[in-house]
Design an enzyme around this catalytic site. Structure first.
Site, PDB file in Angstrom:
ATOM      1  N   ASP A 214      -4.169  -8.894 -25.760  1.00 57.06           N
ATOM      2  CA  ASP A 214      -4.998  -8.895 -24.557  1.00 57.06           C
ATOM      3  C   ASP A 214      -4.879  -7.558 -23.827  1.00 57.06           C
ATOM      4  OD1 ASP A 214      -6.582 -10.654 -22.684  1.00 57.06           O
ATOM      5  OD2 ASP A 214      -4.989 -10.055 -21.310  1.00 57.06           O
ATOM      6  N   GLU A 273      -7.797  -6.228 -28.199  1.00 57.35           N
ATOM      7  CA  GLU A 273      -8.903  -6.400 -27.260  1.00 57.35           C
ATOM      8  C   GLU A 273      -8.896  -5.138 -26.427  1.00 57.35           C
ATOM      9  OE1 GLU A 273     -10.609  -8.432 -23.308  1.00 57.35           O
ATOM     10  OE2 GLU A 273      -8.555  -7.828 -23.559  1.00 57.35           O
TER      11      GLU A 273
HETATM   12  C1  BGC Z   1      -9.160 -11.891 -21.360  1.00 57.47           C
HETATM   13  C2  BGC Z   1      -9.681 -12.473 -20.097  1.00 57.47           C
HETATM   14  C3  BGC Z   1      -8.621 -12.313 -19.032  1.00 57.47           C
HETATM   15  C4  BGC Z   1      -8.163 -10.868 -18.914  1.00 57.47           C
HETATM   16  C5  BGC Z   1      -6.912 -10.739 -18.146  1.00 57.47           C
HETATM   17  C6  BGC Z   1      -8.999 -10.460 -20.989  1.00 57.47           C
HETATM   18  O1  BGC Z   1      -9.634  -9.493 -21.398  1.00 57.47           O
HETATM   19  O2  BGC Z   1     -10.011 -12.046 -22.456  1.00 57.47           O
HETATM   20  O3  BGC Z   1     -10.066 -13.805 -20.249  1.00 57.47           O
HETATM   21  O4  BGC Z   1      -9.147 -12.723 -17.804  1.00 57.47           O
HETATM   22  O5  BGC Z   1      -7.902 -10.316 -20.161  1.00 57.47           O
HETATM   23  O6  BGC Z   1      -5.830 -11.181 -18.899  1.00 57.47           O
END
Ligand code: BGC
Length: 538
Positions: A214, A273
């Site tokens: 993340d 991500e």
């Molecule tokens: C997740 C989100 C989250 C954020 C903070 C992201 O990119 O996919 O759902 O709110 O990270 O952790």
């Protein structure tokens, strides 16, 4: 000769399963409710593994199910080594991982390293300890600006809106790029590195096949935390250049994690991500000694239009190719409006979403499917105000993510469309009546349904691992359409216009999102449709 090629392919796919894997995103809270409390959980996911195996995906990515006060629905983790009671227990996690493996499905779990929950033991200690001590050194604490330090230390904005700093009663400020309940960790502190390596080992030892990392672009902040200089800095899945995202230093962390992943048997993977300003910046995350994959949000944000799609496909393949990585493709996730709705909604939106699925699954690399997209679910746009929960909504009510997180329908009738066992309480977000005809049960026996289209596409894709890494070769195609081959034996055509489009017949039809008309060596593609073709020679 043919035999030899097959053997090579088999080795390639067992060894490097992730290069062309189809990975299904389970938003645990909304997938299946095992205990009837209205919230999806790990036993619920486990009970639906046969569905996922039959759908034909290769792996699951489970969104965070760790102990959390749920300020951001699990992306605020209070204990990285335990399961929140809402979702089950550690024993349930273990059973799910083992059972998934028995079904031939790999399991990827989320890890959230940019921030913890404000209820994490470390943050509690930091609050109690007061300014200056080592407990605050695990987070990003600063004194404020202005007289008495009443102004935040810099002008950074939270992704969810408002300042990225909150002040404690003792006067110090802490950084949170997301909600105030999500304090950012200080990755300059070796203790933070050691802790996360230990967390990764914990889950790897339990048998997970990888991690979705993340905010993988956020852990390192620019030296001195300089001002951005303007407002409107960054939105969810933003591509702006800011001093708190996509700093070169993050790559050192990814390299260390890769070494750790590689020390385990069986190709365990890391998926970043990462929001990066360009495909080239994104490709840096998937260099051979870093993560295995990164989500391709440039593909996700491309509007329904042929030239734009061709450009993003070419650029994605080229930049990923430069570092020897596979590209990834994703149309929806738990942070964005579902693509049926983004592409216009209603019948046209669904037509385009079905065509987009065939386009995505025909491309080289790995594809992500967000739960419910195989049912053609649209965004739920009319959730009543009082049920909306997403913290992002505070920034902009139009931008809330609740509408893509509504539980998915399993049965056409019955309470809550089979989301939970008989007697299940109200689901945490209400399911609209229109979900009934879109349920798994309603679509299963219908060969023309979106579910059947996905099943068939995944079956063909699986059978032809031959798709492999072979790049697409573009064919001449009329304006507003795309046509490409993959190797000798396969072609895909996509009509991204609202009108029929004619082109020379590319082969024998394998699968279509909407049936084309064929006559005298010419195919007339239906509006907003995609077709897979078998070509002579294979
Ligand atoms: C997740 C989100 C989250 C954020 C903070 C992201 O990119 O996919 O759902 O709110 O990270 O952790």
């Amino acid at each position: 000769m043919t035999e030899l090629v097959r053997t090579d392919r088999a080795e390639e796919t067992t060894g490097r399963w992730w290069r062309d894997a189809v990975i299904y995103q389970v938003y645990v809270r909304s997938f299946a409710d095992g205990n009837g409390d209205g919230i999806g959980d790990l036993p619920g996911v486990r009970s639906r593994l046969p569905y996922l195996a039959e759908l034909g995906v290769d792996a699951l990515w489970l969104t965070p199910f760790y102990t959390s006060p749920m300020a951001d629905f699990g992306y605020d983790v209070a204990d990285y080594r335990d399961v929140d009671p809402i979702f089950g227990s550690l024993a349930d996690a273990r059973a799910l991982i083992d059972d998934a493996h028995r079904h031939g499905l790999r399991v990827i779990v989320d890890v959230v390293p940019n921030h913890t929950s404000d209820r994490h033991a470390w943050f509690r200690q930091a609050v109690e300890a007061g300014p200056g001590g080592p407990a605050r050194g695990r987070y990003i604490f600063r004194d404020g600006r202005g007289e008495g330090g009443v102004l935040p230390p810099n002008d950074w904005e939270s992704v969810f809106g408002g300042p990225a700093w909150s002040r404690l009663p003792d006067g110090q400020w802490y950084l949170h790029l997301f909600a105030p309940q999500q304090p950012d960790l200080n990755w300059e502190n070796p203790e933070v590195h050691a802790e996360f390596e230990s967390v990764l080992r914990f889950w790897l030892d339990l048998g997970v096949d990888g991690f979705r990392v993340d905010v993988a672009h956020g852990m390192v902040k620019a030296e001195g935390l300089p001002d951005v200089g303007h407002t409107g800095q960054v939105k969810m899945i933003g591509t702006g250049v800011v001093p708190f995202f996509d700093q070169d230093g993050v790559h050192e962390i990814h390299r260390a994690w890769r070494r750790l992943l590689d020390s385990y048997p069986g190709e365990r993977i890391g998926v970043a991500e990462a929001w990066a300003p360009s495909p080239a910046r994104l490709a840096a995350y998937i260099r051979p000694d870093e993560m295995h994959q990164a989500f391709n949000f440039h593909f996700l944000t491309t509007p329904w239009e042929a030239a734009g799609f061709r450009a993003v496909i070419e650029e994605s393949l080229e930049t990923a190719g430069l570092v020897g990585a596979p590209s990834t493709w994703v149309l929806s996730n738990h942070d964005v409006k579902r693509h049926v709705t983004r592409y216009g909604g209603g019948a046209a939106g669904l037509r385009r979403a079905r065509a987009a699925a065939l386009l995505m699954l025909a491309l080289p690399g790995s594809a992500y499917v967000y739960q419910g997209e195989e049912l053609g679910l649209p965004e739920v746009l009319d959730l009543p105000e009082e049920v909306l929960r997403d913290p992002q909504r505070l920034r902009d009510p139009e931008d809330g993510r609740d509408g893509c997180r509504v539980p998915i329908p399993w049965t056409g009738a019955g309470p809550h469309f089979g989301f939970g066992p008989p007697g299940t309480g109200e689901p945490w977000l209400p399911m609209p009546l229109s979900f009934g005809p879109l349920s798994v049960q309603a679509q299963s026996g219908d060969p023309l349904s979106t579910l059947s289209l996905y099943r068939e596409a995944l079956r063909i894709r699986r059978e032809r691992r031959a798709f492999g890494d072979t790049p697409p070769v573009w064919l001449d195609a009329p304006g507003g359409t795309l046509a490409f081959t993959r190797g000798e034996g396969f072609a895909c055509t996509v009509n991204l216009t609202g009108e029929p489009a004619e082109m020379p017949l590319p082969g024998r039809m394998l699968l279509a999102s909407a049936r084309p008309a064929v006559e005298d060596g010419v195919v007339r593609l239906a509006p907003d449709s995609a077709v897979w073709w078998e070509r002579d020679g294979l």
